[in-house]
Design an enzyme around this catalytic site. Structure first.
Site, mmCIF file in Angstrom:
data_model
loop_
_atom_site.group_PDB
_atom_site.id
_atom_site.type_symbol
_atom_site.label_atom_id
_atom_site.label_comp_id
_atom_site.label_asym_id
_atom_site.label_seq_id
_atom_site.Cartn_x
_atom_site.Cartn_y
_atom_site.Cartn_z
ATOM 1 N N GLU A 1 0.793 -1.235 0.000
ATOM 2 C CA GLU A 1 0.000 0.000 0.000
ATOM 3 C C GLU A 1 0.823 1.282 0.000
ATOM 4 O O GLU A 1 0.739 2.088 0.929
ATOM 5 C CB GLU A 1 -0.934 0.007 1.214
ATOM 6 C CG GLU A 1 -1.878 -1.171 1.259
ATOM 7 C CD GLU A 1 -2.852 -1.098 2.423
ATOM 8 O OE1 GLU A 1 -2.728 -0.180 3.236
ATOM 9 O OE2 GLU A 1 -3.741 -1.949 2.488
ATOM 10 N N GLU B 1 -5.912 -8.154 1.288
ATOM 11 C CA GLU B 1 -6.370 -7.802 2.632
ATOM 12 C C GLU B 1 -7.822 -7.417 2.521
ATOM 13 O O GLU B 1 -8.217 -6.732 1.587
ATOM 14 C CB GLU B 1 -5.624 -6.584 3.218
ATOM 15 C CG GLU B 1 -4.256 -6.856 3.781
ATOM 16 C CD GLU B 1 -3.620 -5.597 4.382
ATOM 17 O OE1 GLU B 1 -4.333 -4.738 4.934
ATOM 18 O OE2 GLU B 1 -2.396 -5.473 4.284
#
Ligand code: GBH
Length: 484
Positions: free
Chosen positions: A174, A387
């Site tokens: 990320e 995720e």
């Protein structure tokens, strides 16, 4: 009716990979042990007063650095076939570069061997935000392209050591999050002189180059591996059907996902809107770099928790773009989870813990999200949701059954999310795997231990773990739907 929506042909192929996830600084503890060097997160938690709730730190966290055998035994016992964790760069290279710490390599080797012994596939992320402090202070961390060589050397040591045991690798987690947390609080780290609004793009360019070189190296050393880049962000839904809102939504995709995904999946360069802004200060990528970037992710890995409505700023996109100090500049798109009262006022879905205001349960939108990713970036190796999870509101835990393990909101989140994935797959989206966040309650960054994402509760005094209802539901979803 609901009944007819359930398709009897929904199923997960045997090749589908699924498991649970964590990240080093959030679960390990042992912050000063076995040669670990300091990271920017040690400074943020220890020195920057109020950076985390009650100044909580990852010094001890879930003590997984010492309790990993138990943690792996537990997830194997409940039937989880994969565990995704991150390696702490500052354990392998305490200064980020220079001498290698053999004790840390031995530690991760045992963690990986333990997974294999229990029949749990280890999936490894090289970087989940815990930057070695020395690199931040020497050249400003990700703001400098100097980091690319250091990251690739770190990856080389890890690939050489574990390449025969680990076949799924995430390079970076990320970047839109860790690049946008710049500027780090002034005075604690070396100042770089790069204006705050430009920093995420300098960081981003280093990240992309580090990723692409690591990917090429990894494929050379481990031709059969799956190596990917972890993107994040929600499904962006135009708030109204106005032209301005659809333009704003496109900008939100460009600056949220496209910045990372276009270079890796669509020819090696940034989206036009991003280039239009960054070309005034950032050096362009060379043809060789674009070539190295193009096709540098074997799958589209997305941390996809939620969705949001997207609209143009009140002043309009053009006025926002003309005003570099507008709070939404340079994306110039607004996001919200509620329709305005004039449009009914309803919420996109139940809100998670108030400590995670960005997260609502928006599982109804997941199939459209997955279609969008497939249609836009056309990943050859498919899509993995690397995720997804839900910060259960604490009040809800106390009221439903008065038991911290009765996480009703999270249970329904996983139930509906898995069915949404099955629906998308039945409609032709190539989803190859899912990793639930998280294996245990852990240090939720700035929220400290006050926000709980775990499918296991952790008593932070005794370190005892307990499965929550959601974990049983997550496992059940696969057992019911897996092709026999
Ligand atoms: C994941 O990011 C992280 O990878 C993981 O470490 C973390 O524990 C997990 O989420 C749960 O939070 O505060 O309004 O500025 C998920 C995507 C994007 C969520 C940035 C938090 C900050 C929004 N993250 N977002 S805000």
């Amino acid at each position: 009716s609901e009944l007819y929506k359930t398709n009897v042909n929904w199923s997960f192929p045997r090749t589908f990979w699924w498991g649970v996830a964590s990240a080093a600084y959030q679960v390990e503890g042992a912050a000063k042990d076995e040669g670990r060097g300091p990271t920017i997160w040690d400074v943020l938690t220890h020195r920057v007063t109020g950076f985390t709730v009650a100044n909580q730190t990852g010094d001890i966290a879930d003590n997984q650095y010492y309790l990993y055998k138990q943690d792996i035994a537990r997830i194997a016992a409940i039937g989880t076939p994969a565990y995704s964790f991150s390696i702490a760069w500052s354990r392998i290279f305490p200064y980020g570069r220079g001498p290698v710490n053999e004790q840390a390599l031995a530690h991760y080797e045992d963690l990986i061997d333990t997974c294999i012994e229990y029949g749990v596939e280890p999936i490894v992320t090289l970087y989940h935000w815990d930057l070695p402090l020395y690199l931040q202070n020497t050249y400003g961390g990700w703001l400098s392209e100097e980091i690319v060589d250091d990251f690739v050397e770190y990856a080389r040591v890890v690939f050489r050591r574990f390449g025969s045991k680990v076949s799924k690798w995430a390079t970076l987690n990320e970047p839109s999050v860790f690049c946008n947390t710049y500027p780090l609080p002034a005075g604690y780290f070396k100042a770089t002189g790069i204006p705050a609004k430009q920093q995420p793009f300098y960081c981003g360019q280093s990240v992309l180059l580090a990723h692409a070189r690591t990917y090429r190296l990894g494929k050379q050393l481990m031709p059969n591996s799956t190596i990917f880049f972890k993107n994040n962000g929600g499904y962006k839904i135009p708030l109204t059907n106005s032209t301005a809102d659809s333009l704003a939504t496109q900008r939100a995709w460009d600056f949220g996902e496209g910045l990372w995904a276009n270079p890796t999946f669509l020819g090696g360069d940034y989206p036009a809107s991003v280039k239009n802004y960054t070309s005034t200060f950032l050096r362009p990528l060379t043809a060789a770099e674009r070539g190295m970037l193009d096709g540098s992710s074997d799958i589209f890995a997305h941390d996809a928790y939620t969705s949001q409505f997207t609209s143009a700023p009140d002043v309009g996109i053009a006025a926002c773009l003309a005003n570099t100090s507008h709070p939404l500049f340079p994306t110039c798109a607004n996001t919200t989870y509620q329709y305005p009262a004039s449009l009914g006022g309803w919420d996109i879905g139940p809100a998670a813990d108030p400590g995670s205001p960005w997260l609502h349960k928006a599982t109804d939108w997941v199939p459209r999200f997955l279609h969008y990713v497939q249609d836009t970036w056309k990943p050859v190796g498919g899509i993995a949701v690397t995720e997804f999870g839900f910060g259960e509101p604490f009040e809800q835990l106390k009221t439903v059954l008065g038991d911290i393990r009765s996480d009703y909101g999270r249970t329904m989140y996983y139930h509906d999310y898995m069915e949404a994935i099955l629906q998308a797959m039945s409609e032709g989206v190539d989803v190859v795997g899912t990793l639930a966040w998280s294996i245990v309650d852990n240090l939720e960054w700035a929220q400290g231990y006050t926000v709980k994402f775990g499918m296991q509760y952790v008593n932070l005094t005794t370190q005892e773990r307990s499965f929550k209802a959601s974990y049983f539901e997550y496992v059940r979803a696969f057992q019911v739907y897996q092709r026999k």
